[in-house]
Motif scaffolding. Structure first.
Motif, PDB file in Angstrom:
ATOM      1  N   THR A  20     100.155  20.906  47.061  1.00  0.00           N
ATOM      2  CA  THR A  20     100.798  22.127  46.559  1.00  0.00           C
ATOM      3  C   THR A  20     100.010  23.352  46.982  1.00  0.00           C
ATOM      4  O   THR A  20      98.796  23.301  47.144  1.00  0.00           O
ATOM      5  CB  THR A  20     100.894  22.136  45.011  1.00  0.00           C
ATOM      6  N   ILE A  21     100.744  24.459  47.130  1.00  0.00           N
ATOM      7  CA  ILE A  21     100.159  25.787  47.331  1.00  0.00           C
ATOM      8  C   ILE A  21     100.927  26.707  46.390  1.00  0.00           C
ATOM      9  O   ILE A  21     102.150  26.834  46.493  1.00  0.00           O
ATOM     10  CB  ILE A  21     100.297  26.273  48.783  1.00  0.00           C
ATOM     11  N   ALA A  22     100.235  27.339  45.476  1.00  0.00           N
ATOM     12  CA  ALA A  22     100.893  28.154  44.460  1.00  0.00           C
ATOM     13  C   ALA A  22     101.381  29.502  44.989  1.00  0.00           C
ATOM     14  O   ALA A  22     102.428  29.994  44.582  1.00  0.00           O
ATOM     15  CB  ALA A  22      99.949  28.376  43.271  1.00  0.00           C
ATOM     16  N   ASN A  26     101.984  31.196  51.046  1.00  0.00           N
ATOM     17  CA  ASN A  26     101.482  29.920  51.569  1.00  0.00           C
ATOM     18  C   ASN A  26     100.019  29.958  52.005  1.00  0.00           C
ATOM     19  O   ASN A  26      99.621  29.216  52.894  1.00  0.00           O
ATOM     20  CB  ASN A  26     102.349  29.404  52.719  1.00  0.00           C
ATOM     21  N   VAL A  27      99.219  30.817  51.388  1.00  0.00           N
ATOM     22  CA  VAL A  27      97.781  30.843  51.648  1.00  0.00           C
ATOM     23  C   VAL A  27      97.105  30.150  50.468  1.00  0.00           C
ATOM     24  O   VAL A  27      97.202  30.615  49.335  1.00  0.00           O
ATOM     25  CB  VAL A  27      97.254  32.286  51.805  1.00  0.00           C
ATOM     26  N   PRO A  28      96.435  29.017  50.720  1.00  0.00           N
ATOM     27  CA  PRO A  28      95.840  28.272  49.607  1.00  0.00           C
ATOM     28  C   PRO A  28      94.577  28.927  49.067  1.00  0.00           C
ATOM     29  O   PRO A  28      93.869  29.627  49.786  1.00  0.00           O
ATOM     30  CB  PRO A  28      95.509  26.913  50.236  1.00  0.00           C
ATOM     31  N   SER A  29      94.306  28.667  47.789  1.00  0.00           N
ATOM     32  CA  SER A  29      93.061  29.119  47.178  1.00  0.00           C
ATOM     33  C   SER A  29      91.980  28.066  47.427  1.00  0.00           C
ATOM     34  O   SER A  29      92.269  26.949  47.869  1.00  0.00           O
ATOM     35  CB  SER A  29      93.250  29.311  45.674  1.00  0.00           C
TER      36      SER A  29
END
Length: 153
Positions: A20-22, A26-29
């Motif tokens: 998942t990417i919140a 679409n830039v992940p933490s």
């Protein structure tokens, strides 16, 4: 036709498959890159090709001028690929991708633990080859995203 090239720095590049990417962009933490959400594919990949966006401008002739101007037209993604080392990935990668794509929810809609890599591998081993390939392909296709910058804000 102009092509926008992405920059790939020399040295070590990491590739992750994320469950998942919140963020909507679409830039992940950093926390989304943790082992519970991410599968590190870096050691499986031997080559990266493509991954650029090209624009096909539209001519806009003006009858009062010999100059034909143009406006931005359709954006197209060039063919892109990741090449995997077959000897490293053939046994573990398909099950890891299927497991990562499987989302299980409880009766309230909250995400709960779903299919493990071992469960996915059991399906791949027990299903006929055509169905196993279809399952793996579906897991890959569901994660392909085409994006285009439409400009101006």
């Amino acid at each position: 036709m102009t092509t926008q090239q992405r920059f790939m720095r020399r040295g070590i590049t990491k590739f992750f498959f994320l469950k998942t990417i919140a963020a909507t962009n679409n830039v992940p933490s950093r926390t989304e890159l943790a082992a519970t959400n991410a599968t590190d594919l870096s050691g499986f990949i031997s080559d990266v090709a493509g991954w650029s966006l090209a624009n096909s401008p539209i001519d806009t002739p003006d009858m009062g001028s010999t100059l034909t101007t143009n406006i931005p037209g359709e954006d197209k993604a060039d063919s892109s690929s990741l090449t995997f080392y077959e000897d490293q990935a053939v046994e573990t990668f398909p099950a890891a991708v299927i497991s990562a794509c499987h989302v299980e929810r409880d009766e309230t809609g909250a995400e709960v633990d779903g299919m493990t890599v071992a469960d996915a591998q059991e399906l791949l081993d027990s299903w006929p080859d055509a169905e196993a390939k279809a399952l793996f392909t579906a897991a890959l296709v569901v994660n392909q995203t085409l994006r285009a910058d439409l400009g101006k804000g």
